[in-house]
Design a protein around this motif. Structure first.
Motif, PDB file in Angstrom:
ATOM      1  N   ARG A  35       1.498   8.381  -6.414  1.00 46.89           N
ATOM      2  CA  ARG A  35       2.106   7.693  -7.539  1.00 46.89           C
ATOM      3  C   ARG A  35       1.908   6.187  -7.456  1.00 46.89           C
ATOM      4  O   ARG A  35       1.596   5.635  -6.398  1.00 46.89           O
ATOM      5  CB  ARG A  35       3.600   8.021  -7.613  1.00 46.89           C
ATOM      6  N   PHE A  36       2.147   5.553  -8.591  1.00 45.57           N
ATOM      7  CA  PHE A  36       2.019   4.100  -8.714  1.00 45.57           C
ATOM      8  C   PHE A  36       2.796   3.374  -7.625  1.00 45.57           C
ATOM      9  O   PHE A  36       2.297   2.452  -6.977  1.00 45.57           O
ATOM     10  CB  PHE A  36       2.498   3.690 -10.112  1.00 45.57           C
ATOM     11  N   GLU A  37       4.039   3.811  -7.382  1.00 37.10           N
ATOM     12  CA  GLU A  37       4.865   3.111  -6.403  1.00 37.10           C
ATOM     13  C   GLU A  37       4.324   3.259  -4.981  1.00 37.10           C
ATOM     14  O   GLU A  37       4.564   2.394  -4.126  1.00 37.10           O
ATOM     15  CB  GLU A  37       6.322   3.573  -6.475  1.00 37.10           C
ATOM     16  N   HIS A  38       3.581   4.331  -4.710  1.00 31.18           N
ATOM     17  CA  HIS A  38       2.962   4.469  -3.391  1.00 31.18           C
ATOM     18  C   HIS A  38       1.946   3.349  -3.169  1.00 31.18           C
ATOM     19  O   HIS A  38       1.829   2.806  -2.059  1.00 31.18           O
ATOM     20  CB  HIS A  38       2.273   5.826  -3.257  1.00 31.18           C
ATOM     21  N   PHE A  39       1.202   3.009  -4.208  1.00 36.83           N
ATOM     22  CA  PHE A  39       0.222   1.931  -4.091  1.00 36.83           C
ATOM     23  C   PHE A  39       0.906   0.579  -3.910  1.00 36.83           C
ATOM     24  O   PHE A  39       0.422  -0.273  -3.150  1.00 36.83           O
ATOM     25  CB  PHE A  39      -0.681   1.910  -5.327  1.00 36.83           C
ATOM     26  N   LEU A  40       2.017   0.372  -4.599  1.00 37.86           N
ATOM     27  CA  LEU A  40       2.755  -0.878  -4.414  1.00 37.86           C
ATOM     28  C   LEU A  40       3.240  -0.989  -2.968  1.00 37.86           C
ATOM     29  O   LEU A  40       3.091  -2.040  -2.330  1.00 37.86           O
ATOM     30  CB  LEU A  40       3.953  -0.930  -5.374  1.00 37.86           C
ATOM     31  N   ALA A  41       3.803   0.100  -2.459  1.00 40.18           N
ATOM     32  CA  ALA A  41       4.289   0.095  -1.082  1.00 40.18           C
ATOM     33  C   ALA A  41       3.139  -0.059  -0.089  1.00 40.18           C
ATOM     34  O   ALA A  41       3.266  -0.746   0.934  1.00 40.18           O
ATOM     35  CB  ALA A  41       5.063   1.381  -0.790  1.00 40.18           C
ATOM     36  N   ALA A  43       0.339  -1.710  -0.558  1.00 39.16           N
ATOM     37  CA  ALA A  43      -0.087  -3.107  -0.579  1.00 39.16           C
ATOM     38  C   ALA A  43       0.859  -3.979   0.232  1.00 39.16           C
ATOM     39  O   ALA A  43       0.429  -4.887   0.962  1.00 39.16           O
ATOM     40  CB  ALA A  43      -0.163  -3.601  -2.023  1.00 39.16           C
ATOM     41  N   VAL A  44       2.159  -3.715   0.115  1.00 38.75           N
ATOM     42  CA  VAL A  44       3.136  -4.475   0.895  1.00 38.75           C
ATOM     43  C   VAL A  44       2.950  -4.194   2.388  1.00 38.75           C
ATOM     44  O   VAL A  44       2.945  -5.105   3.218  1.00 38.75           O
ATOM     45  CB  VAL A  44       4.569  -4.131   0.444  1.00 38.75           C
ATOM     46  N   GLY A  45       2.757  -2.934   2.736  1.00 41.59           N
ATOM     47  CA  GLY A  45       2.618  -2.560   4.137  1.00 41.59           C
ATOM     48  C   GLY A  45       1.373  -3.119   4.803  1.00 41.59           C
ATOM     49  O   GLY A  45       1.365  -3.352   6.017  1.00 41.59           O
ATOM     50  N   ALA A  46       0.334  -3.345   4.021  1.00 42.47           N
ATOM     51  CA  ALA A  46      -0.940  -3.824   4.579  1.00 42.47           C
ATOM     52  C   ALA A  46      -0.910  -5.296   4.950  1.00 42.47           C
ATOM     53  O   ALA A  46      -1.849  -5.795   5.591  1.00 42.47           O
ATOM     54  CB  ALA A  46      -2.063  -3.572   3.579  1.00 42.47           C
ATOM     55  N   ALA A  71      -0.047   3.010   5.495  1.00 50.58           N
ATOM     56  CA  ALA A  71       0.297   4.428   5.616  1.00 50.58           C
ATOM     57  C   ALA A  71       1.794   4.672   5.763  1.00 50.58           C
ATOM     58  O   ALA A  71       2.218   5.819   5.857  1.00 50.58           O
ATOM     59  CB  ALA A  71      -0.450   5.042   6.801  1.00 50.58           C
ATOM     60  N   GLY A  72       2.587   3.611   5.740  1.00 53.38           N
ATOM     61  CA  GLY A  72       4.018   3.773   5.920  1.00 53.38           C
ATOM     62  C   GLY A  72       4.737   4.402   4.738  1.00 53.38           C
ATOM     63  O   GLY A  72       5.871   4.845   4.874  1.00 53.38           O
ATOM     64  N   GLN A  73       4.071   4.436   3.577  1.00 56.53           N
ATOM     65  CA  GLN A  73       4.700   5.079   2.417  1.00 56.53           C
ATOM     66  C   GLN A  73       4.382   6.576   2.422  1.00 56.53           C
ATOM     67  O   GLN A  73       3.567   7.036   3.203  1.00 56.53           O
ATOM     68  CB  GLN A  73       4.265   4.398   1.103  1.00 56.53           C
ATOM     69  N   ARG A  74       5.019   7.331   1.526  1.00 55.64           N
ATOM     70  CA  ARG A  74       4.954   8.788   1.586  1.00 55.64           C
ATOM     71  C   ARG A  74       3.773   9.403   0.835  1.00 55.64           C
ATOM     72  O   ARG A  74       3.592  10.613   0.851  1.00 55.64           O
ATOM     73  CB  ARG A  74       6.259   9.392   1.044  1.00 55.64           C
ATOM     74  N   GLY A  75       2.968   8.574   0.190  1.00 57.53           N
ATOM     75  CA  GLY A  75       1.889   9.121  -0.616  1.00 57.53           C
ATOM     76  C   GLY A  75       0.621   9.424   0.150  1.00 57.53           C
ATOM     77  O   GLY A  75      -0.258  10.128  -0.338  1.00 57.53           O
ATOM     78  N   GLY A  76       0.476   8.858   1.344  1.00 52.23           N
ATOM     79  CA  GLY A  76      -0.750   9.066   2.111  1.00 52.23           C
ATOM     80  C   GLY A  76      -1.725   7.923   1.920  1.00 52.23           C
ATOM     81  O   GLY A  76      -1.348   6.746   1.904  1.00 52.23           O
ATOM     82  N   ASN A  77      -2.985   8.258   1.744  1.00 48.71           N
ATOM     83  CA  ASN A  77      -4.027   7.237   1.619  1.00 48.71           C
ATOM     84  C   ASN A  77      -4.008   6.616   0.228  1.00 48.71           C
ATOM     85  O   ASN A  77      -4.344   7.259  -0.763  1.00 48.71           O
ATOM     86  CB  ASN A  77      -5.397   7.855   1.891  1.00 48.71           C
ATOM     87  N   THR A  78      -3.624   5.370   0.157  1.00 47.19           N
ATOM     88  CA  THR A  78      -3.645   4.649  -1.110  1.00 47.19           C
ATOM     89  C   THR A  78      -4.814   3.671  -1.191  1.00 47.19           C
ATOM     90  O   THR A  78      -5.501   3.609  -2.209  1.00 47.19           O
ATOM     91  CB  THR A  78      -2.317   3.898  -1.338  1.00 47.19           C
ATOM     92  N   ARG A 119      -9.745   4.503  15.131  1.00 45.97           N
ATOM     93  CA  ARG A 119      -8.311   4.695  15.364  1.00 45.97           C
ATOM     94  C   ARG A 119      -7.518   4.625  14.063  1.00 45.97           C
ATOM     95  O   ARG A 119      -6.433   5.222  13.958  1.00 45.97           O
ATOM     96  CB  ARG A 119      -7.791   3.656  16.357  1.00 45.97           C
ATOM     97  N   ALA A 120      -8.029   3.911  13.080  1.00 42.87           N
ATOM     98  CA  ALA A 120      -7.335   3.830  11.787  1.00 42.87           C
ATOM     99  C   ALA A 120      -7.202   5.208  11.143  1.00 42.87           C
ATOM    100  O   ALA A 120      -6.241   5.460  10.400  1.00 42.87           O
ATOM    101  CB  ALA A 120      -8.084   2.871  10.857  1.00 42.87           C
ATOM    102  N   PHE A 121      -8.137   6.106  11.431  1.00 39.54           N
ATOM    103  CA  PHE A 121      -8.070   7.464  10.875  1.00 39.54           C
ATOM    104  C   PHE A 121      -6.941   8.283  11.492  1.00 39.54           C
ATOM    105  O   PHE A 121      -6.599   9.342  10.960  1.00 39.54           O
ATOM    106  CB  PHE A 121      -9.411   8.177  11.057  1.00 39.54           C
ATOM    107  N   ASP A 122      -6.363   7.812  12.601  1.00 40.93           N
ATOM    108  CA  ASP A 122      -5.205   8.500  13.169  1.00 40.93           C
ATOM    109  C   ASP A 122      -3.954   8.299  12.314  1.00 40.93           C
ATOM    110  O   ASP A 122      -2.995   9.071  12.427  1.00 40.93           O
ATOM    111  CB  ASP A 122      -4.908   7.980  14.585  1.00 40.93           C
ATOM    112  N   HIS A 123      -3.963   7.275  11.474  1.00 48.67           N
ATOM    113  CA  HIS A 123      -2.762   6.909  10.724  1.00 48.67           C
ATOM    114  C   HIS A 123      -2.648   7.616   9.377  1.00 48.67           C
ATOM    115  O   HIS A 123      -1.543   7.722   8.828  1.00 48.67           O
ATOM    116  CB  HIS A 123      -2.724   5.402  10.484  1.00 48.67           C
ATOM    117  N   VAL A 124      -3.766   8.082   8.822  1.00 43.75           N
ATOM    118  CA  VAL A 124      -3.728   8.620   7.463  1.00 43.75           C
ATOM    119  C   VAL A 124      -4.911   9.551   7.251  1.00 43.75           C
ATOM    120  O   VAL A 124      -5.976   9.358   7.844  1.00 43.75           O
ATOM    121  CB  VAL A 124      -3.768   7.451   6.435  1.00 43.75           C
TER     122      VAL A 124
END
Length: 283
Positions: A35-41, A43-46, A71-78, A119-124
């Motif tokens: 969802r849209f909010e997953h992408f917002l989250a 961007a903030v997390g990055a 990857a901290g949000q619930r949508g997965g790979n944004t 190692r980044a692939f371990d996160h998502v």
């Protein structure tokens, strides 16, 4: 003028806010599990990883940190692909955000950078096509488990990107000096109207010129070509201005079919960053 890290974060937010972007999440449409909010989250997390790049940190470490935060949000790979473009661009902006400088940043990457990329692939979970048989030990989906093979072969991050062409147009940007990224920035600067509309127009133009490699890998090359041909027809008749409903119908159809031109969205995000850094657009 904002810092490069702030502009990169803003580019991620502006990209997902642009609409319509056929087949992609935008402020008017979601995918089934994304969802849209997953992408917002995301961007903030990055932000911390982007700050690491802006402060001169290693490209691989900055990328892994950005992805972990995303990857901290619930949508997965944004925004995995967008960050893979943005991190070297942010790093280059310390000196000069130009094609030659970004190429030099990529050429200077090391085996350690490649290990952090894995190692980044371990996160998502990231959709990646099956590799050729000789590359199976280096399948990125193995994540950190593939690092010993990577180190044994002495492969840098640019080496890994080179091995991913022609099947991945994010990797192609690394190899070809971010040509499409800088072109997208020029298009954004030359366009008129609200920035969200310009982002949508540049997305459609880029999609019309080159089949999206994520679509090709997920749905086949014939579908990718069909999507590009239809986008080209819409661009040819300036449908965003003359028949916006036709673009909306196209956007909804691709979502319904599960056809997601995500690589084109990554190029748009990177182009937004370059345009912001060059002060060719403002918010």
């Amino acid at each position: 003028m904002q810092t490069p890290a702030a502009n990169a974060q803003l580019a991620l937010l502006l990209e997902v806010a642009g609409t319509p972007k056929p087949g992609n999440v935008d402020r008017h449409r979601d995918l089934e599990d994304l969802r849209f909010e997953h992408f917002l989250a995301g961007a903030v997390g990055a932000r911390d990883g982007l700050e690491t790049a802006a402060n001169g940190g290693a490209v691989g470490a900055a990328f892994e940190r950005a992805v972990a935060g995303m990857a901290g949000q619930r949508g997965g790979n944004t925004q995995f692909g967008s960050l893979l473009l943005l991190v070297p661009l942010v790093r280059a902006a310390r000196e000069d955000l130009s094609g030659p400088v970004v190429e030099a940043v990529c050429e200077d990457t090391t085996v350690a950078d490649a290990a952090d990329f894995y190692r980044a692939f371990d996160h998502v979970d990231v959709f990646v096509d099956d590799p050729p048989a000789d590359m199976e030990p280096l399948d990125v989906r193995r994540g950190s488990d593939a690092v010993p093979v990577l180190e044994e072969r002495g492969l840098t991050l640019l080496d890994i990107m080179s091995r991913s062409v022609p099947g991945d147009d994010v990797a192609r940007e690394w190899v070809e000096g971010f040509e499409r990224t800088f072109r997208a920035a020029e298009r954004l600067a030359a366009a008129d109207g609200p920035l969200g509309d310009r982002t949508a127009a540049v997305f459609l133009s880029e999609l019309a010129e080159r089949p999206d490699t994520l679509v090709a890998n997920r749905s086949g090359e014939a579908v990718a070509r069909e999507v590009t041909d239809r986008a080209a027809e819409l661009v040819k008749r300036d449908a965003l201005e003359t028949d916006p409903e036709a673009v909306e119908v196209f956007a909804e159809e691709l979502v319904a079919r599960g056809v997601n031109p995500g690589t084109t969205a990554d190029i748009a995000a990177a182009g937004l960053f370059v345009a912001l850094e060059h002060e060719a657009i403002d918010v």
